[in-house]
Design a protein around this motif. Structure first.
Motif, PDB file in Angstrom:
ATOM      1  N   GLY A   1       0.816  -1.199   0.000  1.00 41.02           N
ATOM      2  CA  GLY A   1       0.000   0.000   0.000  1.00 41.02           C
ATOM      3  C   GLY A   1       0.852   1.252   0.000  1.00 41.02           C
ATOM      4  O   GLY A   1       2.076   1.223   0.093  1.00 41.02           O
ATOM      5  N   ILE A   2       0.181   2.390  -0.131  1.00 40.68           N
ATOM      6  CA  ILE A   2       0.874   3.672  -0.050  1.00 40.68           C
ATOM      7  C   ILE A   2       1.424   3.843   1.360  1.00 40.68           C
ATOM      8  O   ILE A   2       0.772   3.522   2.347  1.00 40.68           O
ATOM      9  CB  ILE A   2      -0.099   4.813  -0.402  1.00 40.68           C
ATOM     10  CG1 ILE A   2      -0.565   4.669  -1.853  1.00 40.68           C
ATOM     11  CG2 ILE A   2       0.541   6.169  -0.187  1.00 40.68           C
ATOM     12  CD1 ILE A   2      -1.681   5.618  -2.224  1.00 40.68           C
ATOM     13  N   TYR A   3       2.639   4.343   1.457  1.00 38.58           N
ATOM     14  CA  TYR A   3       3.236   4.564   2.769  1.00 38.58           C
ATOM     15  C   TYR A   3       2.594   5.768   3.460  1.00 38.58           C
ATOM     16  O   TYR A   3       2.167   6.718   2.804  1.00 38.58           O
ATOM     17  CB  TYR A   3       4.734   4.799   2.632  1.00 38.58           C
ATOM     18  CG  TYR A   3       5.559   3.547   2.452  1.00 38.58           C
ATOM     19  CD1 TYR A   3       4.988   2.286   2.523  1.00 38.58           C
ATOM     20  CD2 TYR A   3       6.932   3.630   2.222  1.00 38.58           C
ATOM     21  CE1 TYR A   3       5.741   1.141   2.374  1.00 38.58           C
ATOM     22  CE2 TYR A   3       7.706   2.483   2.067  1.00 38.58           C
ATOM     23  CZ  TYR A   3       7.102   1.241   2.139  1.00 38.58           C
ATOM     24  OH  TYR A   3       7.852   0.103   1.988  1.00 38.58           O
ATOM     25  N   GLY A   4       2.552   5.714   4.789  1.00 40.90           N
ATOM     26  CA  GLY A   4       1.988   6.798   5.566  1.00 40.90           C
ATOM     27  C   GLY A   4       3.062   7.765   6.041  1.00 40.90           C
ATOM     28  O   GLY A   4       4.252   7.457   6.065  1.00 40.90           O
ATOM     29  N   LEU A   5       2.608   8.958   6.431  1.00 39.02           N
ATOM     30  CA  LEU A   5       3.485  10.010   6.929  1.00 39.02           C
ATOM     31  C   LEU A   5       2.878  10.618   8.184  1.00 39.02           C
ATOM     32  O   LEU A   5       1.672  10.536   8.417  1.00 39.02           O
ATOM     33  CB  LEU A   5       3.654  11.112   5.877  1.00 39.02           C
ATOM     34  CG  LEU A   5       4.407  10.760   4.593  1.00 39.02           C
ATOM     35  CD1 LEU A   5       4.143  11.824   3.534  1.00 39.02           C
ATOM     36  CD2 LEU A   5       5.902  10.629   4.866  1.00 39.02           C
ATOM     37  N   THR A   6       3.746  11.251   8.972  1.00 32.43           N
ATOM     38  CA  THR A   6       3.312  12.031  10.126  1.00 32.43           C
ATOM     39  C   THR A   6       3.711  13.483   9.905  1.00 32.43           C
ATOM     40  O   THR A   6       4.874  13.771   9.588  1.00 32.43           O
ATOM     41  CB  THR A   6       3.958  11.512  11.419  1.00 32.43           C
ATOM     42  OG1 THR A   6       3.497  10.185  11.681  1.00 32.43           O
ATOM     43  CG2 THR A   6       3.611  12.407  12.602  1.00 32.43           C
ATOM     44  N   ALA A   7       2.746  14.389  10.056  1.00 37.86           N
ATOM     45  CA  ALA A   7       3.023  15.820   9.991  1.00 37.86           C
ATOM     46  C   ALA A   7       2.906  16.396  11.393  1.00 37.86           C
ATOM     47  O   ALA A   7       1.998  16.026  12.146  1.00 37.86           O
ATOM     48  CB  ALA A   7       2.040  16.515   9.057  1.00 37.86           C
ATOM     49  N   VAL A   8       3.823  17.263  11.758  1.00 36.58           N
ATOM     50  CA  VAL A   8       3.763  17.933  13.062  1.00 36.58           C
ATOM     51  C   VAL A   8       3.866  19.436  12.865  1.00 36.58           C
ATOM     52  O   VAL A   8       4.498  19.921  11.918  1.00 36.58           O
ATOM     53  CB  VAL A   8       4.885  17.459  14.024  1.00 36.58           C
ATOM     54  CG1 VAL A   8       4.833  15.963  14.236  1.00 36.58           C
ATOM     55  CG2 VAL A   8       6.263  17.883  13.533  1.00 36.58           C
ATOM     56  N   TYR A   9       3.236  20.158  13.777  1.00 35.59           N
ATOM     57  CA  TYR A   9       3.431  21.598  13.885  1.00 35.59           C
ATOM     58  C   TYR A   9       4.390  21.833  15.048  1.00 35.59           C
ATOM     59  O   TYR A   9       4.023  21.675  16.214  1.00 35.59           O
ATOM     60  CB  TYR A   9       2.100  22.306  14.114  1.00 35.59           C
ATOM     61  CG  TYR A   9       1.274  22.438  12.856  1.00 35.59           C
ATOM     62  CD1 TYR A   9       1.533  23.456  11.935  1.00 35.59           C
ATOM     63  CD2 TYR A   9       0.255  21.534  12.573  1.00 35.59           C
ATOM     64  CE1 TYR A   9       0.781  23.576  10.772  1.00 35.59           C
ATOM     65  CE2 TYR A   9      -0.500  21.652  11.409  1.00 35.59           C
ATOM     66  CZ  TYR A   9      -0.223  22.667  10.510  1.00 35.59           C
ATOM     67  OH  TYR A   9      -0.963  22.783   9.356  1.00 35.59           O
ATOM     68  N   ALA A  10       5.639  22.167  14.714  1.00 37.72           N
ATOM     69  CA  ALA A  10       6.697  22.292  15.717  1.00 37.72           C
ATOM     70  C   ALA A  10       7.327  23.681  15.631  1.00 37.72           C
ATOM     71  O   ALA A  10       7.345  24.313  14.562  1.00 37.72           O
ATOM     72  CB  ALA A  10       7.764  21.222  15.499  1.00 37.72           C
TER      73      ALA A  10
END
Length: 616
Positions: A490-499
């Protein structure tokens, strides 16, 4: 004395590299140098990934798969994919044993073989109209030596053979261009630009040579006329201060090839870039916090893992979380690798591992710094979750749920303090664990073991996405099959953060604050309740003013506000960008929660972390 490492030798035909995804025939010509007694066995491995060795041999270098062996090796139908035959020049009978779920096969020499005999093994034998054997969908990144073990006596004592050929899998032809820049920019200030050329499987094309330029766009311009990739760039290059956004708003960078970059022009477009002149306390950063190296069941070194995440995956932060099956000595090496790859302000690395003790779910343990305690689930002191929590509670650490409970079970809160257990993987290449009713649901899900069930039961999880990469390639755009179609494809996942900045302290604090979201592409998302960011816990008596802003990498099917697992507002069909406000004036109940879910026409999704509201 016979050298048991050199009882047979082998050559492979053809000698040239295999190309990803092609149907081929591979012939192994084995020369018998010393007599092999009756019932001797010759085993050929088509991966060096330690997980698929018997027994598993962790900590050794690995370079991936050659064929879709787990799915395709077969001896039943000579007209199907992956048909294997074995025959000797003298006509001496041999048979083939397959190992379901493993990437090897074994030649059994019932009557033995004499010195001077030649054994020919044909993988993907097309003589009876088999189409061949399918080559793996990712390259070997260098020469890969065929792994062959010999059990002369038939007693299970296999000895590795030295005289084996090298093989190589190379990428397919260039077919697409990935364009990336930072997701936030300031008008008039230059931003970096990455251009990566990939084949149809998402592999960066190592020997690509070509030139690109920005397509005409009144909202941005390049600081140089052309961008050239040389073979030494291995299909991916980042130019610093390469593009300037001239005005506020949401922008995308379009590039196209110039001249002979293949038979057809190559074009690509970046993720949405939010250009704003206002000072913001936070910047949007992209990362992957779950992946594996050859220290357990991945295919490359920790150094390769971090290098790929930084230079090819174009990530801002990354965490290697190998399974807790390695030694304490290897843990020290992993700490060193994380520290050496860390560059504050440019690329942040975290130390971690995937714990699997007496719990039906595995847990990723993440440390703020490149120092932390290694407490594998196989050891008595850390076999149960309560003991693991006790051991790490005084370290700068957190735990992230990877798996769901089994069907019929419900979620348990492992950390009663709520300080370590803040996040759940709502998406991995196994698909989404949000809800059993999601069309991309990760199975097996029911109404009690989904992430929505955990939220309903009072667990306050923020959301992250991951690749769970077992080919050591964090940030890769699309998953690849590891040995068989459908395995983490499947498509790989990502994590987005507001830092506040790209450092360990700031990114880790953003994760702990649940100021993060999960996505399957670099979709821009901002979600606030009464002007408080995702992940917040609020006590209110007034109406909830919910503001959402999103920009996609493809048109939206819908952008939905989820309250207590139900859709209370849905909008945005067919548009690329949206900003809206929704007011909830209903009575506030304990543990009310809201989050944003986005679905695009191309199937990519994003999920904000929830905001919880309790009555004041």
């Amino acid at each position: 004395m016979v050298d048991e490492r050199r009882i047979i030798s082998c050559r492979s035909e053809p000698a040239e590299p295999f190309v990803c995804g092609e149907l081929v025939t591979c012939t192994l010509v084995i020369s018998v140098l010393e007599d092999i007694p009756p019932n001797g066995r010759i085993r050929f491995h088509f991966t060096e990934s330690p997980y698929y060795r018997i027994p598993p041999n962790y900590g050794l270098p690995a370079k991936g798969f050659v064929f879709f062996a787990r799915h395709h090796f077969q001896t039943d139908n000579p007209q199907n994919v992956g048909y294997i035959t074995a025959e000797t020049k003298s006509g001496q009978f041999v048979s083939i044993e397959l190992a379901p779920g493993r990437c090897f096969f074994t030649i059994v020499c019932q009557n033995g073989l004499t010195a001077g005999e030649t054994l020919v093994v044909t993988i993907g034998d097309t003589r009876a109209d088999s189409p061949g054997i399918e080559v793996a969908h990712h390259p070997t990144y260098g020469d890969w030596q065929l792994v062959c073990d010999l059990d002369c006596q038939g007693d299970g004592n296999f000895v590795r053979q030295d005289l084996m050929p090298h093989m190589r899998v190379i990428t397919a032809s260039p077919s697409q261009v990935l364009v990336r820049t930072k997701s936030g920019a300031v008008p008039g200030l230059p931003a970096d630009l990455q251009i990566m050329v990939t084949d149809r499987f998402g592999n960066h094309v190592k020997n690509f040579r070509g030139t690109f330029r920005l397509s005409e766009d009144a909202s941005n311009h390049a600081t140089q006329t052309e961008f050239t990739l040389e073979p030494k760039d291995i299909g991916s290059k980042c130019w610093q201060n390469a593009v300037v956004f001239d005005e506020e708003g949401i922008h995308r960078v379009n590039v196209e090839s110039v001249g002979a970059a293949g038979d057809a022009s190559l074009r690509g477009v970046s993720q949405p870039v939010v250009c704003d002149s206002l000072e913001d306390d936070y910047q949007l950063l992209w990362g992957d916090i779950h992946g594996h190296s050859y220290c357990t069941d991945g295919t490359h070194s920790p150094e390769f893992f971090y290098s790929y995440g930084r230079n090819v995956g174009y990530l801002d932060f990354c965490a290697l979380t190998d399974h807790d099956t390695f030694s304490h000595d290897v843990w020290q090496m992993m700490m060193d690798s994380a520290e050496n790859a860390n560059e504050p302000g440019r690329f942040t690395t975290f130390l971690g591992y995937e714990w699997a003790g007496e719990l039906s779910q595995s847990i990723c343990v993440l440390f703020k710094n490149a120092v932390g305690g290694y407490y594998p689930g196989s050891e008595d002191a850390s076999r149960i979750p309560r003991d693991l929590i006790e051991l790490i509670k005084n370290e700068d650490a957190m735990i992230i749920r990877h798996d769901m409970p089994p069907p019929g079970d419900r979620w348990q809160q492992l950390d009663r303090s709520g300080q370590l257990e803040r996040l759940v993987e709502i998406y991995s290449p196994f698909h989404s664990s949000e809800s059993a009713h999601n069309p991309n649901a990760r199975g097996p899900l029911d109404d009690g073991n989904s992430v929505q069930a955990a939220l309903a039961d009072g667990l306050r999880f923020g959301f992250v996405g991951c690749s769970d990469s077992h080919i050591s390639m964090p940030g890769r755009r699309q998953g690849v099959s590891k040995g068989s179609p459908g395995y983490r494809a499947g498509i790989y996942g990502l994590t987005a953060v507001y830092a506040a900045e790209n450092t360990r302290d700031a990114v880790f604090d953003a994760l702990l604050a649940r100021r993060c979201y999960a996505a399957t592409d670099r979709i821009f998302l901002d979600f606030r309740v009464n002007n408080q960011p995702m992940g917040s816990e609020l006590r209110l008596r007034e109406p909830r003013i919910i503001r959402a802003r999103a920009a996609g990498t493809a048109p939206f099917v819908h952008v939905e506000i989820i309250k207590n697992n139900g859709v209370v507002h849905s909008t945005a069909q067919g548009v690329l960008e949206i900003e809206f406000e929704y007011v909830d004036e209903t009575e506030i109940c304990p543990n009310d929660y809201y989050y944003l879910q986005i679905t695009q026409e191309d199937g990519n999704m994003a999920w904000s972390s929830p905001v919880w509201v309790d009555p004041l």
